[in-house]
Design an enzyme around this catalytic site. Structure first.
Site, PDB file in Angstrom:
ATOM      1  N   ARG A   1       0.725  -1.421  -0.330  1.00 35.35           N
ATOM      2  CA  ARG A   1       0.021   0.288   0.088  1.00 35.35           C
ATOM      3  C   ARG A   1       0.825   1.050  -0.551  1.00 35.35           C
ATOM      4  NH1 ARG A   1      -5.193  -1.718   0.395  1.00 35.35           N
ATOM      5  NH2 ARG A   1      -5.249  -2.858   1.857  1.00 35.35           N
ATOM      6  N   ASP A   2       0.397   1.943  -0.884  1.00 31.99           N
ATOM      7  CA  ASP A   2       1.217   3.556  -1.078  1.00 31.99           C
ATOM      8  C   ASP A   2       1.703   3.991   0.705  1.00 31.99           C
ATOM      9  OD1 ASP A   2       2.005   5.543  -3.378  1.00 31.99           O
ATOM     10  OD2 ASP A   2       1.704   6.496  -1.534  1.00 31.99           O
ATOM     11  N   ILE A   3       1.918   4.737   1.217  1.00 33.34           N
ATOM     12  CA  ILE A   3       2.307   5.342   2.158  1.00 33.34           C
ATOM     13  C   ILE A   3       1.555   6.806   2.281  1.00 33.34           C
ATOM     14  CG2 ILE A   3       4.318   6.958   1.728  1.00 33.34           C
ATOM     15  CD1 ILE A   3       4.833   5.730   4.550  1.00 33.34           C
TER      16      ILE A   3
ATOM     17  N   VAL B   1      10.478   7.915  -6.609  1.00 33.85           N
ATOM     18  CA  VAL B   1      11.000   6.654  -6.656  1.00 33.85           C
ATOM     19  C   VAL B   1      11.531   6.111  -7.273  1.00 33.85           C
ATOM     20  CG1 VAL B   1      11.413   4.591  -4.930  1.00 33.85           C
ATOM     21  CG2 VAL B   1       9.880   6.414  -4.446  1.00 33.85           C
TER      22      VAL B   1
ATOM     23  N   HIS C   1       7.309   1.297 -10.715  1.00 37.82           N
ATOM     24  CA  HIS C   1       6.647   0.931  -9.996  1.00 37.82           C
ATOM     25  C   HIS C   1       5.298   1.268 -10.682  1.00 37.82           C
ATOM     26  CE1 HIS C   1       7.660   4.568  -8.600  1.00 37.82           C
ATOM     27  NE2 HIS C   1       6.185   4.573  -8.581  1.00 37.82           N
TER      28      HIS C   1
ATOM     29  N   HIS D   1       1.577   2.141 -10.076  1.00 36.62           N
ATOM     30  CA  HIS D   1       0.408   2.517  -8.938  1.00 36.62           C
ATOM     31  C   HIS D   1      -0.695   2.048  -9.786  1.00 36.62           C
ATOM     32  CE1 HIS D   1       2.127   6.025  -7.220  1.00 36.62           C
ATOM     33  NE2 HIS D   1       3.329   6.086  -8.306  1.00 36.62           N
TER      34      HIS D   1
END
Ligand code: AMP
Length: 120
Positions: A29-31, A96, A100, A102
């Site tokens: 999970r994205d922070i 980052v 990745h 999303h």
């Protein structure tokens, strides 16, 4: 390669809310979630940006999309709809430098997806 904080998540050196793992990839999970569901799906192999993807990586990159589909199906929003996004470099907002996807879901997502940012 020194690696990014995502390498530390892969190696369990910093915590993350991991929802899926296999030999090639990890999803967590994205922070700072931008939707009710906001996952990041990453390869375990360190590839900084889309510009660094090589021909040999095509199965790995395809695998990330199959993981997105699998998670969308298992989490129950595949039919309702979802979005996958991969930002590349500064103007797209990449922060980052370990590629990745999303995966965003759980609400009606606006289009176009961006707000212009001031160049800094
Ligand atoms: P991007 O801006 O496309 O490079 O996306 C990087 C994403 O990583 C952002 O959405 C951040 O909120 C997310 N992020 C940064 N640090 C962490 C962390 N420790 N755990 C989970 N997500 C993170």
């Amino acid at each position: 390669m020194a690696g990014t904080l995502f390498t530390k998540i892969i190696n369990r050196e910093i915590p993350a809310d991991i929802v899926y793992e296999d030999e090639l990839s990890l999803a967590f999970r994205d922070i700072n979630p931008q939707a009710p569901v906001h996952l990041l799906i990453i390869p375990k192999q360190e590839i900084p940006t889309i510009n660094d993807i090589e021909l040999n990586d095509r199965e790995l990159v395809g695998h990330l999309f199959l993981v997105a589909k699998k998670l969308a199906t298992e989490m129950g929003f595949a039919e309702d709809g979802y979005r996958v996004v991969m930002n590349c470099n500064e103007s797209a907002g990449q922060t980052v430098f370990h590629i990745h996807l999303h995966l965003l879901a759980g609400k009606t997502l606006g289009w176009p997806p961006y707000t212009d940012r001031a160049k800094v």
